[in-house]
Design a protein around this motif. Structure first.
Motif, PDB file in Angstrom:
ATOM      1  N   ASP A  19      46.425  25.332  51.042  1.00 18.23           N
ATOM      2  CA  ASP A  19      45.398  26.056  51.504  1.00 18.23           C
ATOM      3  C   ASP A  19      45.661  26.070  53.228  1.00 18.23           C
ATOM      4  N   ALA A  20      45.991  24.841  53.810  1.00 15.66           N
ATOM      5  CA  ALA A  20      46.233  25.010  55.170  1.00 15.66           C
ATOM      6  C   ALA A  20      47.132  26.100  55.708  1.00 15.66           C
ATOM      7  N   ILE A  21      48.312  26.192  55.198  1.00 16.82           N
ATOM      8  CA  ILE A  21      49.423  27.507  55.063  1.00 16.82           C
ATOM      9  C   ILE A  21      48.732  28.753  54.940  1.00 16.82           C
ATOM     10  N   LYS A  22      47.799  28.775  53.997  1.00 19.67           N
ATOM     11  CA  LYS A  22      47.165  30.017  53.579  1.00 19.67           C
ATOM     12  C   LYS A  22      46.315  30.578  54.611  1.00 19.67           C
ATOM     13  N   ALA A  23      45.646  29.273  55.180  1.00 16.64           N
ATOM     14  CA  ALA A  23      44.551  29.615  56.368  1.00 16.64           C
ATOM     15  C   ALA A  23      45.404  30.368  57.543  1.00 16.64           C
ATOM     16  N   VAL A  24      46.506  29.505  57.943  1.00 15.41           N
ATOM     17  CA  VAL A  24      47.329  29.807  59.205  1.00 15.41           C
ATOM     18  C   VAL A  24      47.966  31.074  59.001  1.00 15.41           C
ATOM     19  N   ILE A  25      48.439  31.464  57.822  1.00 16.31           N
ATOM     20  CA  ILE A  25      49.082  32.691  57.848  1.00 16.31           C
ATOM     21  C   ILE A  25      48.209  33.949  57.560  1.00 16.31           C
ATOM     22  N   GLY A  26      46.981  33.565  57.019  1.00 18.51           N
ATOM     23  CA  GLY A  26      45.970  34.772  56.965  1.00 18.51           C
ATOM     24  C   GLY A  26      45.516  34.821  58.133  1.00 18.51           C
ATOM     25  N   THR A  27      45.207  33.967  59.066  1.00 15.37           N
ATOM     26  CA  THR A  27      44.577  34.259  60.419  1.00 15.37           C
ATOM     27  C   THR A  27      45.600  34.961  61.232  1.00 15.37           C
ATOM     28  N   MET A  28      47.082  34.666  61.212  1.00 18.06           N
ATOM     29  CA  MET A  28      48.237  35.263  61.733  1.00 18.06           C
ATOM     30  C   MET A  28      48.139  36.938  61.492  1.00 18.06           C
ATOM     31  N   VAL A  29      48.206  36.890  60.240  1.00 23.01           N
ATOM     32  CA  VAL A  29      48.429  38.618  59.897  1.00 23.01           C
ATOM     33  C   VAL A  29      46.933  39.283  60.138  1.00 23.01           C
TER      34      VAL A  29
END
Length: 277
Positions: free
Chosen positions: A28-38
């Motif tokens: 979930d944390a990885i998803k949040a970070v990558i989602g924010t980046m994109v």
């Protein structure tokens, strides 16, 4: 008498389920970070008026390359805008840039570690062989299981598919630094960090940039595949055209991808040449 089939698929699914149960918060944390980046890159690229961004990229192409590259950038990007695919192209570009950036940040240190330690290299090489030969569609299955549908599993799958050239060519470039220069650096009392950053990386930079170039191209090739799991962009148009047998729409979207691919390829190839001049 035939041997019983190994339950390899069941083992893989068991491992997948175990990872999902025990590392759900991490995913979930990885998803949040990558989602924010994109999302941030996409917001930046789409908030700038298309004509202004075309002019900025044209000036960048002229500064990095020559007037021919600048002319191609202007005409190609203007054609994408004229076809009504500008927003979708920027969405795809945000995905490609995110995947490429993650691949570089992860891949270059691993390549350096492989160059400095044979045990790490011998361990990583078979993994890279597996990553490069496994069909790209297979990466979508665990990515969806861990990160659900959307752009994030598309980025993850793109990183897995595109990172091997950066690792391989970083390792190769550092290993090809002449041994005489390394011995001279040692003789003058250089620390390992000084030897790496002042000698090995500058000499290996053409090889590293070639790996980065290939990583960007492979990331772009995943745009269409990522659209199958919910990633928006030009790839969604291609996928929709294939499923609905609309050749014209598919050709227009394909032209947009080709223009972006050529432009990214030429820019990354010439950026290092510009630094050397």
């Amino acid at each position: 008498m035939s041997l019983p089939k190994l339950p390899l698929g069941e083992w893989i699914e068991s491992v997948e389920g175990w990872l999902t149960r025990h590392f759900g918060p991490l995913f979930d944390a990885i998803k949040a970070v990558i989602g924010t980046m994109v999302g941030s890159l996409e917001l930046l690229l789409t908030s700038i008026p298309s004509l202004l961004l075309i002019l900025l990229i044209t000036l960048l192409a002229y500064w990095i390359g020559r007037w021919k590259m600048a002319l191609f950038a202007f005409l190609g990007l203007f054609l994408i805008d004229n076809l009504g695919l500008w927003t979708q192209s920027m969405q795809s570009l945000a995905l490609v840039l995110s995947a490429s950036l993650l691949s570089i940040v992860i891949g270059v240190p691993i390549g350096i570690a492989c160059a400095r330690n044979n045990v790490i290299r011998n361990t990583v090489t078979p993994i890279l062989d597996f990553m490069q030969t496994m069909p790209a569609f297979v990466y979508l299955l665990p990515a969806v299981s861990f990160f659900s549908l959307g752009v994030v599993p598309g980025v993850i799958a793109s990183v897995i598919f595109a990172i091997p050239p950066t690792i391989r060519l970083t390792n190769l470039g550092i290993r090809q630094v002449p041994e005489e220069l390394v011995e001279a650096a040692d003789a003058f009392g250089s620390t390992p960090a000084q030897k790496l950053f002042k000698l090995q990386l500058p000499i290996a930079m053409p090889s590293i940039m070639a790996g980065i170039n290939q990583t960007i191209m492979l990331s772009l090739s995943m745009v269409v595949i990522s659209s199958m799991i919910g990633a928006q962009g030009v790839g969604a148009y291609v996928y929709r055209a294939v499923t609905q047998a609309k050749t014209g729409i598919g050709f227009e979207a394909g032209i947009a991808i080709v223009i972006m691919a050529i432009l990214l390829d030429r820019l990354t190839q010439n950026v290092f040449k510009k630094k050397q001049q």
